[in-house]
Scaffold this motif. Structure first.
Motif, PDB file in Angstrom:
ATOM      1  N   UNK A 305       0.834  -1.206   0.000  1.00 26.79           N
ATOM      2  CA  UNK A 305       0.000   0.000   0.000  1.00 26.79           C
ATOM      3  C   UNK A 305       0.867   1.254   0.000  1.00 26.79           C
ATOM      4  N   UNK A 306       1.930   1.234   0.789  1.00 29.63           N
ATOM      5  CA  UNK A 306       2.831   2.389   0.845  1.00 29.63           C
ATOM      6  C   UNK A 306       3.467   2.649  -0.516  1.00 29.63           C
ATOM      7  N   UNK A 307       3.906   1.585  -1.205  1.00 26.72           N
ATOM      8  CA  UNK A 307       4.509   1.750  -2.524  1.00 26.72           C
ATOM      9  C   UNK A 307       3.512   2.329  -3.512  1.00 26.72           C
ATOM     10  N   UNK A 308       2.286   1.832  -3.498  1.00 32.93           N
ATOM     11  CA  UNK A 308       1.260   2.316  -4.424  1.00 32.93           C
ATOM     12  C   UNK A 308       0.978   3.796  -4.185  1.00 32.93           C
ATOM     13  N   UNK A 309       0.871   4.192  -2.917  1.00 33.22           N
ATOM     14  CA  UNK A 309       0.597   5.596  -2.598  1.00 33.22           C
ATOM     15  C   UNK A 309       1.736   6.483  -3.094  1.00 33.22           C
ATOM     16  N   UNK A 310       2.965   6.071  -2.885  1.00 30.67           N
ATOM     17  CA  UNK A 310       4.107   6.883  -3.327  1.00 30.67           C
ATOM     18  C   UNK A 310       4.185   6.948  -4.850  1.00 30.67           C
ATOM     19  N   UNK A 311       3.819   5.868  -5.535  1.00 29.64           N
ATOM     20  CA  UNK A 311       3.786   5.898  -6.994  1.00 29.64           C
ATOM     21  C   UNK A 311       2.701   6.850  -7.495  1.00 29.64           C
ATOM     22  N   UNK A 312       1.560   6.874  -6.829  1.00 31.17           N
ATOM     23  CA  UNK A 312       0.488   7.799  -7.215  1.00 31.17           C
ATOM     24  C   UNK A 312       0.962   9.239  -7.097  1.00 31.17           C
ATOM     25  N   UNK A 313       1.638   9.561  -5.991  1.00 30.97           N
ATOM     26  CA  UNK A 313       2.139  10.931  -5.797  1.00 30.97           C
ATOM     27  C   UNK A 313       3.130  11.302  -6.891  1.00 30.97           C
ATOM     28  N   UNK A 314       4.038  10.389  -7.210  1.00 31.96           N
ATOM     29  CA  UNK A 314       5.009  10.650  -8.279  1.00 31.96           C
ATOM     30  C   UNK A 314       4.307  10.879  -9.611  1.00 31.96           C
ATOM     31  N   UNK A 315       3.277  10.090  -9.879  1.00 32.10           N
ATOM     32  CA  UNK A 315       2.555  10.221 -11.146  1.00 32.10           C
ATOM     33  C   UNK A 315       1.745  11.509 -11.231  1.00 32.10           C
ATOM     34  N   UNK A 316       1.375  12.074 -10.089  1.00 34.86           N
ATOM     35  CA  UNK A 316       0.699  13.374 -10.096  1.00 34.86           C
ATOM     36  C   UNK A 316       1.575  14.419 -10.786  1.00 34.86           C
ATOM     37  N   UNK A 317       2.853  14.424 -10.448  1.00 33.07           N
ATOM     38  CA  UNK A 317       3.768  15.394 -11.055  1.00 33.07           C
ATOM     39  C   UNK A 317       4.058  15.049 -12.517  1.00 33.07           C
ATOM     40  N   UNK A 318       4.133  13.755 -12.839  1.00 28.51           N
ATOM     41  CA  UNK A 318       4.336  13.365 -14.237  1.00 28.51           C
ATOM     42  C   UNK A 318       3.176  13.823 -15.106  1.00 28.51           C
ATOM     43  N   UNK A 319       1.967  13.827 -14.547  1.00 22.37           N
ATOM     44  CA  UNK A 319       0.800  14.274 -15.303  1.00 22.37           C
ATOM     45  C   UNK A 319       0.870  15.732 -15.705  1.00 22.37           C
ATOM     46  N   UNK A 320       1.685  16.506 -15.005  1.00 20.41           N
ATOM     47  CA  UNK A 320       1.918  17.905 -15.384  1.00 20.41           C
ATOM     48  C   UNK A 320       3.143  18.044 -16.278  1.00 20.41           C
ATOM     49  N   UNK A 321       4.175  17.269 -16.008  1.00 16.37           N
ATOM     50  CA  UNK A 321       5.439  17.390 -16.743  1.00 16.37           C
ATOM     51  C   UNK A 321       5.286  16.977 -18.199  1.00 16.37           C
ATOM     52  N   UNK A 322       4.732  15.797 -18.455  1.00 11.66           N
ATOM     53  CA  UNK A 322       4.785  15.215 -19.795  1.00 11.66           C
ATOM     54  C   UNK A 322       3.976  15.999 -20.829  1.00 11.66           C
ATOM     55  N   UNK A 323       2.671  16.280 -20.627  1.00 12.46           N
ATOM     56  CA  UNK A 323       1.945  17.003 -21.679  1.00 12.46           C
ATOM     57  C   UNK A 323       2.440  18.424 -21.887  1.00 12.46           C
ATOM     58  N   UNK A 324       2.797  19.102 -20.797  1.00 13.17           N
ATOM     59  CA  UNK A 324       3.245  20.494 -20.936  1.00 13.17           C
ATOM     60  C   UNK A 324       4.581  20.573 -21.657  1.00 13.17           C
TER      61      UNK A 324
END
Length: 400
Positions: A305-324
């Motif tokens: 669960x801890x790994x999944x939560x940390x991956x979600x947080x990392x992907x939040x920033x990727x969702x801004x980085x990649x398209x922009x």
């Protein structure tokens, strides 16, 4: 959003799903493929690597081809080749033949990576282009949420080959959509006759633009971090954590949730703060969150669960980085948008393929190699953003 933007984003998003579906839908099958073909884990992971190498390199040809012939003919060619290779994958009898056919799949799928980005640049720039790109990614985000689950549902009663049968049918539907609904966005008078010297000049222009190169690499390391996850997730989740294929599919979808949500705010944040600022701060967030995740896992905290939560947080920033970063990289290169999109896509896919190779070599069945690879990508993206985007202001001004 205006109706024309909605329609275009749906069409481009559905077409762009072809490549991700060919990855996401068969991820739950990787352990079954290894067992069914009597192949080691590393060889099975190379089916991903061969796909991404072709996916990346061949964009270099589709980009200039779309500038020369228009956007639609190269797209037709790529979809037909992709569909035929998918049928071949369904009947492959050895891991070597599957690797080769996945390469051909990647050759075809390259068309739906670079050409939609060029289509966007044909009509839109600035905030409107970012909004369209993020809406396209909203459609694409359905793939990591649903495709693995659909794949796992098929695998249990019908085996892993059924996944490629369904991919073939979806490709046929995509080809029909491209023929019937996608307009040609590059008028004949704006097409560039093929000349090797002109292509070389375009590549030289792009490589000499530090902002273009920097933005491409920032997005590339973001994509590479995700590819590291793709190469190891099914083995890590089902082996180390003991999940079933269906449970893996649900966990995979949950990991995509952060990217899915944050990408929808990229355009609005770009309009308010400037797109360059969004890339800078989102890259910093990506680096910090990935480094924290790596430190936590290497300290011995490996709970699922801890790994999944940390991956979600990392992907939040990727969702801004990649398209922009994708939109910004094309902003100053409208006359050679097809070539610029192709070169950018090629560099990013090759970085992703390299990440798969390196992660596969060090993967030991535990979360450490994965989190270490993601943290390395985050740190590299942060360094590049600080070196290439400092003092840049003109691209941050929203345009119509």
């Amino acid at each position: 959003m205006k109706s024309d933007l909605v329609k275009m984003s749906l069409i481009l998003g559905l077409l762009s799903c072809v490549g991700p579906v060919a990855i996401d839908m068969y991820l739950p099958a990787l352990p079954d493929i290894a067992e069914g073909l009597g192949a080691p884990i590393e060889a099975t992971q190379y089916t991903l690597m061969s796909y991404f190498i072709a996916f990346g390199v061949c964009q270099l040809f589709y980009g200039p081809a779309s500038d020369m012939f228009g956007r639609k003919p190269p797209l037709y060619f790529g979809l037909v080749l992709f569909g035929l290779a998918s049928i071949g994958c369904a009947v492959a009898s050895t891991i070597e033949s599957l690797i080769a056919l996945r390469f051909l799949q990647g050759v075809g799928a390259a068309s739906v990576m670079s050409i939609p980005r060029a289509v966007i640049r044909d009509h839109y720039t600035g905030a409107r282009a970012t909004r369209l790109m993020t809406t396209v990614m909203l459609v694409i985000s359905i793939s990591p949420m649903l495709a693995p689950l659909i794949g796992s549902i098929l695998i249990v009663p019908f085996g892993w080959r059924s996944v490629f049968v369904l991919i073939s049918l979806l490709t046929l539907a995509s080809l029909f959509l491209a023929v019937s609904s996608l307009p040609e966005t590059l008028e004949r008078e704006n097409r560039v006759p093929f000349r090797f010297s002109a292509m070389l000049k375009a590549f030289t222009t792009l490589f000499r633009d530090p902002v273009y190169v920097g933005l491409t690499c920032i997005g590339g390391f973001g994509i590479a971090s995700f590819f590291s996850f793709l190469a190891t997730a099914s083995f890590l989740y089902t082996g180390f954590y003991g999940l079933t294929p269906t449970e893996f599919s649900l966990a995979f979808a949950l990991n995509a949730l952060g990217f899915f949500i944050s990408s929808q705010f990229a355009a609005n944040l770009g309009m308010r703060f400037g797109s360059v600022a969004v890339v800078k701060w989102a890259t910093a967030g990506f680096a910090i969150s990935s480094l924290v995740m790596c430190a936590v896992v290497f300290s011995g905290f490996e709970q699922f669960i801890l790994l999944v939560v940390m991956l979600i947080v990392t992907n939040v920033f990727l969702g801004l980085v990649i398209p922009t970063s994708m939109v910004l990289s094309l902003e100053e290169h409208g006359p050679i948008a097809g070539t610029a999109a192709a070169l950018g896509g090629a560099v990013q896919m090759l970085l992703g393929a390299l990440a798969i190779v390196l992660t596969s070599l060090i993967f030991d069945g535990t979360p450490q190699p994965l989190t270490g690879a993601i943290a390395t990508c985050g740190a590299a993206a942060l360094v590049i953003s600080r070196l290439t985007l400092r003092g840049i202001a003109h691209l941050a001004v929203p345009s119509n």
